[in-house]
Design an enzyme around this catalytic site. Structure first.
Site, mmCIF file in Angstrom:
data_model
loop_
_atom_site.group_PDB
_atom_site.id
_atom_site.type_symbol
_atom_site.label_atom_id
_atom_site.label_comp_id
_atom_site.label_asym_id
_atom_site.label_seq_id
_atom_site.Cartn_x
_atom_site.Cartn_y
_atom_site.Cartn_z
ATOM 1 N N CYS A 117 0.947 5.016 11.508
ATOM 2 C CA CYS A 117 0.890 6.483 11.532
ATOM 3 C C CYS A 117 1.785 7.130 10.474
ATOM 4 C CB CYS A 117 1.247 7.002 12.919
ATOM 5 S SG CYS A 117 0.228 6.276 14.211
ATOM 6 N N HIS A 259 3.585 13.983 12.652
ATOM 7 C CA HIS A 259 2.471 13.130 13.075
ATOM 8 C C HIS A 259 1.957 13.631 14.425
ATOM 9 C CE1 HIS A 259 0.014 9.866 14.210
ATOM 10 N NE2 HIS A 259 0.853 9.341 15.068
ATOM 11 N N ASN A 289 -5.124 11.326 18.093
ATOM 12 C CA ASN A 289 -4.267 10.620 17.135
ATOM 13 C C ASN A 289 -5.154 9.821 16.176
ATOM 14 O OD1 ASN A 289 -2.506 8.927 15.791
ATOM 15 N ND2 ASN A 289 -1.335 8.355 17.615
#
Ligand SMILES: CC(C)(COP(=O)(O)OP(=O)(O)OC[C@H]1O[C@@H](n2cnc3c(N)ncnc32)[C@H](O)[C@@H]1OP(=O)(O)O)[C@@H](O)C(=O)NCCC(=O)NCCS
Length: 332
Positions: A117, A259, A289
């Site tokens: 990520c 993020h 996500n």
């Protein structure tokens, strides 16, 4: 502050989310969960999923075309393609080369960045270095993932979180009359806690076999609560580090783009960092996500809808498997 010969600038951005949706209502039919719980505990309403025959490089292609158009740069002018992903089309060749071919970019350096990520922030920092020190003028930085094949739709801890998507930025050498600058990047990793988030199979340690399928080792395994704590602590620390290094106060930051893993993580980071949620870009609701893609998709959306304007100070921060983390502070 900067002794470098050149400054880099994001000249154009793009993003792409595939059409198919995985709604909370649909997940209710697969696992013991419900729409209210998911929205309250994660902030997610739906995620996107590729259609049959659509791969990571295809999502990246759509985002890259937009970014190149906006930057008014031809693919053939690119000096490098940096492709942040943990879900490449194939292990080999790298997806940067696949994208290079789809874009007809011609000869250039093409490299995948595997930092989960944090991938886009890592890749943007690398692009900045190559521009600052002189050898390159035009770099395409991509964050793109097709995570849905790695998600076990019987595991309610993970299947509610992840989706597919892509974003891209064209980073160029700034002209003298353009005041954009990447002030700093601080990248970190802590391999000591790598077991928090793992995709066990598919590498040299656990090559594919019937055993992999029997034991469902082709899917991500996550210690959600532990990750949550580390994510908050680490991203807050990264934000503070960026400001301290540059002698900035939080009120000099116009936008924070963290993020997008869980809206409660984002809120906790804003609280610890001491910045109002009104200055935080949150795009998790309609995409979930998307790992390396979240930060660049959120950046692109906030630029396109007018929230982010030229001259503003933007702080990116990310956290991901590895555990990797980092920040990047720039004047857009
Ligand atoms: C996974 C995550 C959403 C779980 O949320 P949480 O608030 O920590 O939930 P907990 O694990 O503490 O579980 C709370 C309760 O909800 C239940 N629960 C867990 N998942 C659920 C679901 N999908 N639907 C309904 N209930 C669920 C648990 O069983 C637990 O029940 P109990 O209290 O009876 O034991 C959260 O920990 C998270 O987002 N972690 C970070 C994950 C991440 O970012 N990963 C990627 C890193 S880049």
């Amino acid at each position: 502050m900067s002794m470098s010969a050149y400054r880099s600038r994001i000249a154009g951005t793009g993003s792409f989310l595939p059409e198919n949706l995985i709604t909370n209502k649909y997940l209710e039919t697969l696992v013991d969960t419900n729409d209210e719980w998911i929205q309250e505990r994660t902030g997610i309403k739906w995620r996107h999923k590729v259609k049959e025959g659509q791969y990571t490089s295809d999502l990246a292609y759509e985002a890259s075309i937009q970014a190149l158009q906006e930057a008014q740069i031809k693919a053939s002018d690119l000096d490098m393609i940096l492709f942040a992903t943990v879900s490449p089309d194939q292990v080999m060749p790298n997806t940067a080369c696949v994208l290079q071919s789809k874009l007809k970019a011609g000869d250039c350096m093409a490299l995948d960045i595997s930092a989960a990520c944090s991938g886009f922030v890592y890749a943007l920092a690398i692009a900045d270095q190559f521009i600052k020190t002189g050898p390159m003028k035009n770099i395409l930085v991509v964050g793109a993932e097709v995570l849905t094949p790695y998600v076990n739709y019987k595991d309610r801890d993970t299947c509610i979180l992840f989706g597919d998507g892509a974003g891209a930025a064209v980073v160029t050498r700034a002209q003298d009359d353009q005041d954009s600058i990447i002030y700093s990047h601080h990248l970190h990793a802590d391999g000591e806690i790598s077991d928090l988030f793992v995709l066990p199979a598919g590498g040299s340690k656990v090559p594919f076999s019937q055993k992999v399928l029997d034991e469902e080792m082709q899917y991500v395994k996550m210690k959600g609560r532990e990750i949550f704590k580390h994510a908050v602590r680490t991203m807050s620390k990264c934000c503070k580090e960026a400001l301290e290094y540059n002698g900035f106060t939080p009120d000099q930051v116009d936008w924070v783009i963290p993020h997008q893993a869980n809206v409660r993580i984002i809120k906790a980071v804003a609280y610890h960092f001491g910045i109002s949620m009104e200055k935080v870009v949150v795009e998790i609701e309609e995409m979930g996500n998307t790992s390396a893609a979240t930060v660049i998709i959120a950046l692109d959306k906030a630029i396109k809808d007018g929230r982010i304007k030229r001259g503003q100070n933007i702080l990116l921060t990310a956290f991901g498997a590895g555990i990797t983390s980092g920040s990047l502070l720039m004047k857009y």
